[in-house]
Design an enzyme around this catalytic site. Sequence first.
Site, PDB file in Angstrom:
ATOM      1  N   CYS A  29      -6.559  -6.053   2.203  1.00  0.00           N
ATOM      2  CA  CYS A  29      -5.082  -6.077   2.009  1.00  0.00           C
ATOM      3  C   CYS A  29      -4.269  -6.931   2.736  1.00  0.00           C
ATOM      4  O   CYS A  29      -4.026  -6.853   3.865  1.00  0.00           O
ATOM      5  CB  CYS A  29      -4.318  -4.828   1.755  1.00  0.00           C
ATOM      6  SG  CYS A  29      -2.864  -4.959   1.214  1.00  0.00           S
ATOM      7  N   LEU A  62       0.725  -1.154  -0.052  1.00  0.00           N
ATOM      8  CA  LEU A  62      -0.084  -0.034  -0.044  1.00  0.00           C
ATOM      9  C   LEU A  62       0.904   1.437   0.045  1.00  0.00           C
ATOM     10  O   LEU A  62       0.255   2.329   0.696  1.00  0.00           O
ATOM     11  CB  LEU A  62      -1.140  -0.110   1.228  1.00  0.00           C
ATOM     12  CG  LEU A  62      -2.040  -1.244   1.070  1.00  0.00           C
ATOM     13  CD1 LEU A  62      -2.968  -1.283   2.210  1.00  0.00           C
ATOM     14  CD2 LEU A  62      -2.780  -0.797  -0.296  1.00  0.00           C
ATOM     15  N   ASN A  79      -9.862   4.213  -3.187  1.00  0.00           N
ATOM     16  CA  ASN A  79      -9.713   3.056  -2.123  1.00  0.00           C
ATOM     17  C   ASN A  79      -8.942   3.512  -1.000  1.00  0.00           C
ATOM     18  O   ASN A  79      -8.016   4.382  -1.089  1.00  0.00           O
ATOM     19  CB  ASN A  79      -9.059   1.979  -3.145  1.00  0.00           C
ATOM     20  CG  ASN A  79      -8.663   0.851  -2.105  1.00  0.00           C
ATOM     21  OD1 ASN A  79      -7.856   0.871  -1.367  1.00  0.00           O
ATOM     22  ND2 ASN A  79      -9.409  -0.474  -2.320  1.00  0.00           N
ATOM     23  N   ASN A  87     -10.973  -0.681   1.779  1.00  0.00           N
ATOM     24  CA  ASN A  87     -10.103  -1.545   1.555  1.00  0.00           C
ATOM     25  C   ASN A  87      -9.841  -2.528   3.032  1.00  0.00           C
ATOM     26  O   ASN A  87      -9.290  -2.008   3.769  1.00  0.00           O
ATOM     27  CB  ASN A  87      -8.838  -1.202   1.036  1.00  0.00           C
ATOM     28  CG  ASN A  87      -7.822  -2.546   0.818  1.00  0.00           C
ATOM     29  OD1 ASN A  87      -8.061  -3.775   1.318  1.00  0.00           O
ATOM     30  ND2 ASN A  87      -6.594  -2.366   0.320  1.00  0.00           N
ATOM     31  N   GLY A 122      -9.177 -11.812 -11.485  1.00  0.00           N
ATOM     32  CA  GLY A 122      -8.718 -12.486 -12.792  1.00  0.00           C
ATOM     33  C   GLY A 122      -9.524 -12.367 -14.046  1.00  0.00           C
ATOM     34  O   GLY A 122      -9.385 -12.962 -15.079  1.00  0.00           O
TER      35      GLY A 122
END
Lengths: 271, 271, 311, 311
Positions: D130, D73, D99, D127, D244
């Site tokens: 993470c 980050l 974010n 977020n 993905g």
Amino acid sequence: MRNIHVKVVSNQETAPLCFRMVLSGPFENFYLQPGQFIMLRIGNGYDPLLRRPFAAYKVKTLKGISLEIFYAVVGHGTRIMSRIRPDAELELLGPLGNGFRIPDRTTGALIVAGGMGIVPLRALIYKLLDTQIHSIHLFMGSKSASHLLFHKEFQDNEILLHVSTEDGSNGHHGLITELFSHFLENHPLKKDNNVCFTCGPSSMLQTVASIASRYRLPCQVSLESRMACGIGACLGCAVKLRNHSCSSSSPENYGRVCIDGPVFDAREVEW
Amino acid sequence: MRNIHVKVVSNQETAPLCFRMVLSGPFENFYLQPGQFIMLRIGNGYDPLLRRPFAAYKVKTLKGISLEIFYAVVGHGTRIMSRIRPDAELELLGPLGNGFRIPDRTTGALIVAGGMGIVPLRALIYKLLDTQIHSIHLFMGSKSASHLLFHKEFQDNEILLHVSTEDGSNGHHGLITELFSHFLENHPLKKDNNVCFTCGPSSMLQTVASIASRYRLPCQVSLESRMACGIGACLGCAVKLRNHSCSSSSPENYGRVCIDGPVFDAREVEW
Amino acid sequence: MVNLSTNTGGLTLKNPVIAASGTFGYGLEYCQYMDLNRLGGLIVKGLSLNPHLGNPPPRIIETTGGMLNSIGLQNIGVDAFIKEKLPLLRQYDVAIIVNIFGQTVEEYVKVARRLSEVEGINGVEINISCPNIKAGGIMFGKDPQQAGFLTKRVREATPLPLMVKLTPEARNISEVAQRVEDSGADSISLVNTFLGMAIDVETSKPLLATITGGLSGPAIKPIALRMVWEVAQAVSIPVVGSGGIASARDALEFIIAGAQAVQVGTANFINPAISVEIIEGIGKYLQDKKLKGIKQLVGSLKIPAHEKTSH
Amino acid sequence: MVNLSTNTGGLTLKNPVIAASGTFGYGLEYCQYMDLNRLGGLIVKGLSLNPHLGNPPPRIIETTGGMLNSIGLQNIGVDAFIKEKLPLLRQYDVAIIVNIFGQTVEEYVKVARRLSEVEGINGVEINISCPNIKAGGIMFGKDPQQAGFLTKRVREATPLPLMVKLTPEARNISEVAQRVEDSGADSISLVNTFLGMAIDVETSKPLLATITGGLSGPAIKPIALRMVWEVAQAVSIPVVGSGGIASARDALEFIIAGAQAVQVGTANFINPAISVEIIEGIGKYLQDKKLKGIKQLVGSLKIPAHEKTSH
Ligand SMILES: Cc1cc2nc3c(=O)[nH]c(=O)nc-3n(C[C@H](O)[C@H](O)[C@H](O)COP(=O)(O)OP(=O)(O)OC[C@H]3O[C@@H](n4cnc5c(N)ncnc54)[C@H](O)[C@@H]3O)c2cc1C
Ligand SMILES: Cc1cc2nc3c(=O)[nH]c(=O)nc-3n(C[C@H](O)[C@H](O)[C@H](O)COP(=O)(O)OP(=O)(O)OC[C@H]3O[C@@H](n4cnc5c(N)ncnc54)[C@H](O)[C@@H]3O)c2cc1C
Ligand SMILES: Cc1cc2nc3c(=O)[nH]c(=O)nc-3n(C[C@H](O)[C@H](O)[C@H](O)COP(=O)(O)O)c2cc1C
Ligand SMILES: Cc1cc2nc3c(=O)[nH]c(=O)nc-3n(C[C@H](O)[C@H](O)[C@H](O)COP(=O)(O)O)c2cc1C
Ligand code: FES
Ligand code: FES
């Protein structure tokens, strides 16, 4: 800086596990400075997933302008790359990054290349010659004689070539940094107008940088790092730099090799 | 049944999105029965990950014995395959599965092919001709005239060709099963010595099987299924079969297309 | 010569490469393509008390770097295995491990007991991690308490070396591992497949008849490796690593992370002789590195100094 | 013309394709390679109250079909973003979502409040997922209660549309999703990366300086899709799918599974113009299928009859 579709003209082994790939494509207005690089998408599928960074060089052929890259097979991606056949279509992103800067009034260059590090430096050498800088010492080291790229090409040139190999099969038996350091010791330079340019394995760069700093020689290092995007977005290619800005409390920060480099002033890098 | 290394001799589009690939390799003692197949590893990386199954055909060339496959580009794997260049090296597993069986005393064959289904049936046709079975009706259907594979080859032969296309660009305008059914209606056969062989989309096979059963015509269907191993180990290619064994309590069970098939007696299959 | 032998809790293997359950059939399917004698071990397809039909097709679909399967543990049942397959399999010089599952604890116990009555079986792997059956399987593997209870019952039922195969879908895999260790398992294998799905956008239908299936193959390797590393630190019985191993380097990563042995699954489909190549690759690596044996490598991961302090 | 517009809880997007946080820099990095105006939305790199140095290199490593990252980050801090980046970004006709993360609840609240004071921000993504920072981040995302508490506090601090980004490492992701919904989130995005690792067998060292990192890319798609399908059934606020996605078909799979919009992450590195290609591909698909808009597609997965009864 664009993403363009290119075609493989040839892809051949020129030294053990070192390939030359020639690409055709819309390279008319594609201006690459020595030290800048491209990101090549290897194949059309997801293996390898990410593009790989390579130095590239524009060459004129009968069919127009091509791009030439030289790469060593070192892992999964370059192994797959070495099996690409002529006519295959690839995607290429570039030109990327900041190349070598030739300061005004430069009169001489000391170039130290380790292994594949010679590739971007070759373009620099031609640019130096073009700019009428003729005092060029090239220190070129590799594993063995068969891995010395462009060796013949450089011999035919007016540059001063110093060679070392790790196995002693050509030139000095040992590391190129030994040769470089030895040379500086014995040949006092007019330092102000000489610049050192270097590219190769990280440990070599660090040694070259410290030798250069000892002789107060300005030194530009071309760094390598694993890259995902190549355009400054992912922060994956971080390299630790010394922090000159006062705004941040920390004494260091991370630069991006892809967009802040790959060529850095050696003094900026926190080795 | 071996895993062998082969080389791509050529890989060219012969009909829209249909390619012919010729492979060279140690095919001397490689005996393929019509209906048997191979699993081809596409490329050297992990994309695509699994091998893909294809019918294959041995051909003699100037340079020796080659293997020929015809494939349609239908998805990710075949798309990557269509971009493979000559000289590429691939891995091939085979011969695999059970092919078509020509019962003793067969005097005539009714062959129904849909789309790429013609590929394994072509080998069968030559085998039938070799075995002196000359009463061969070939019902061949495809999307359009340009997708009719081996059409010319078969016209030059002594077989009786019935063609249909979905767009009416050649032969009957409609489905090949319509033509097949219509033919049987109007041409009573000496059923005992005739055999029906079919390969194509699953819905077509099912219709052919039910028509054949109506006319009490023995019928062999070549099924397709997604495959991982191709050698009976993963149980991924399962197809529902009617259970004839009394040992199991369930009225049905799963057969493996790769090793129990791909050719099955139509009566065995639980559609 | 380097020594490739290793030990997975009461079971000595001549090398650390084991063919994974469900990807190697009953072993015999592969004997035309490779020499079974070369393997460290071989785990047969999951067996239940009675034959199991499995799930309707389609049962597999390729994904990027992996595959989804929903075989649903189709098998011929423990008795047919003992009668039809074992006599043939026993002729090979390879450790035969039988993967077992049940819908109830009682069924697991019965299968384990049955296997203990015959000659030629070198170990049992309890599958508490199959995502493809509705009862049993993964139910036991997600919850530490249930996993422990099942292990204990099977432990009581068989003197055979007992490997328990964990699911990455466990809420806390290290906790499950510890409970399984405490309950008498000789070793722990991980990971089984991850629950995934794929959709055919042309038809808006799932690509597997059961909607979801288990993801395996190189795609899952980074996650599997991380879990093996964690579990190896959490237990003191041997850990057998698996998940996407397709090369000697992959196998070595798991060993360095702490695995005493590895299982090769999906890669068998890509190349039926891959296990032999992996064994040779490991041997060559040990030789190049001048290491005497596998043991020097197990868990040899070098942690960076800055990470040591902050953990 | 087909209508590509969609709504993600208080935020209308002109199409369902959003560039994912951390893979699109501050947006501006991409403007030479594509037209930012084409995007449905754009989520900038995770911002904290103060600039964040990030983790030591190496920070990335490719794996099969995916990549591990441990960026940690690194960011310029919310104030520098507002001063240096936002004015430039605002010139584009694209929804700008920021974010945010913090090491404490208070820090999240402060960043959210700061962002609410300025013009030109269309939404906030929290977020809580993470895996690459030691405090905060994923800590909040693994536990439903903490996730709910954090959401509630940020909700009170900002009137901006609030998207909460979940981690696949949650012990029960649907439960976290429900709690987040109950606590006032406008939408839920998932998944962030999976915790994975890779080892250099030559040196026995981890390939990331932080040992473990987050796995993203096509490799994780099947698992991500399954989770999006589950969460979409568990909540009634809009779900934004990711994990993905690298083609229009991938995006369509997530939409059919129940996502109102999608985030494209790692694929931007493979092809910087991929989002535009995905948008065009979705448009073409709707046209071919004669569908009027995205809404008809969201959650349209056809469940096989045999699965309906047994669930
Ligand atoms: C700006 C730049 C220019 C480059 N130019 C050239 C060039 O002209 N010719 C050439 O042969 N190589 C060049 N490289 C290095 C080249 O990109 C890597 O060798 C290549 O990406 C390795 O891919 P792989 O999949 O084969 O290796 P991997 O399997 O990914 O790794 C194998 C080995 O290569 C090292 N490696 C991987 N990626 C990189 C990377 N990005 N930089 C440095 N080392 C890496 C790994 O640490 C590992 O030891 C350049 C790198 C950069 C950053
Ligand atoms: C025994 C056998 C012999 C075959 N012989 C030939 C041949 O000679 N020529 C030829 O063109 N094709 C043949 N096929 C089909 C061929 O294997 C598939 O078309 C191919 O695997 C698709 O790969 P893909 O990655 O492009 O498709 P994917 O992207 O995986 O899928 C695209 C489409 O193809 C379908 N498909 C995928 N795999 C298979 C499969 N194994 N069988 C049937 N449909 C599938 C899918 O349902 C989907 O609709 C044969 C299949 C079998 C089982
Ligand atoms: C087709 C298939 C069938 C499987 N069947 C079983 C099984 O019966 N029992 C079991 O414990 N694991 C089974 N597995 C899981 C594998 O043994 C292995 O744990 C998993 O695939 C991860 O390893 P891999 O990525 O190397 O395949 C199966 C996997 C696949 C792909
Ligand atoms: C290099 C990198 C950096 C990332 N940084 C962030 C971040 O700052 N904040 C965040 O919420 N997610 C971050 N992510 C996660 C992505 O936004 C995305 O959720 C994840 O990568 C899965 O999607 P993908 O497979 O499409 O990449 C990052 C991912 C990558 C690869
Ligand atoms: S490679 Fe992405 S920021 Fe440099
Ligand atoms: S493809 Fe594996 S059993 Fe048929």
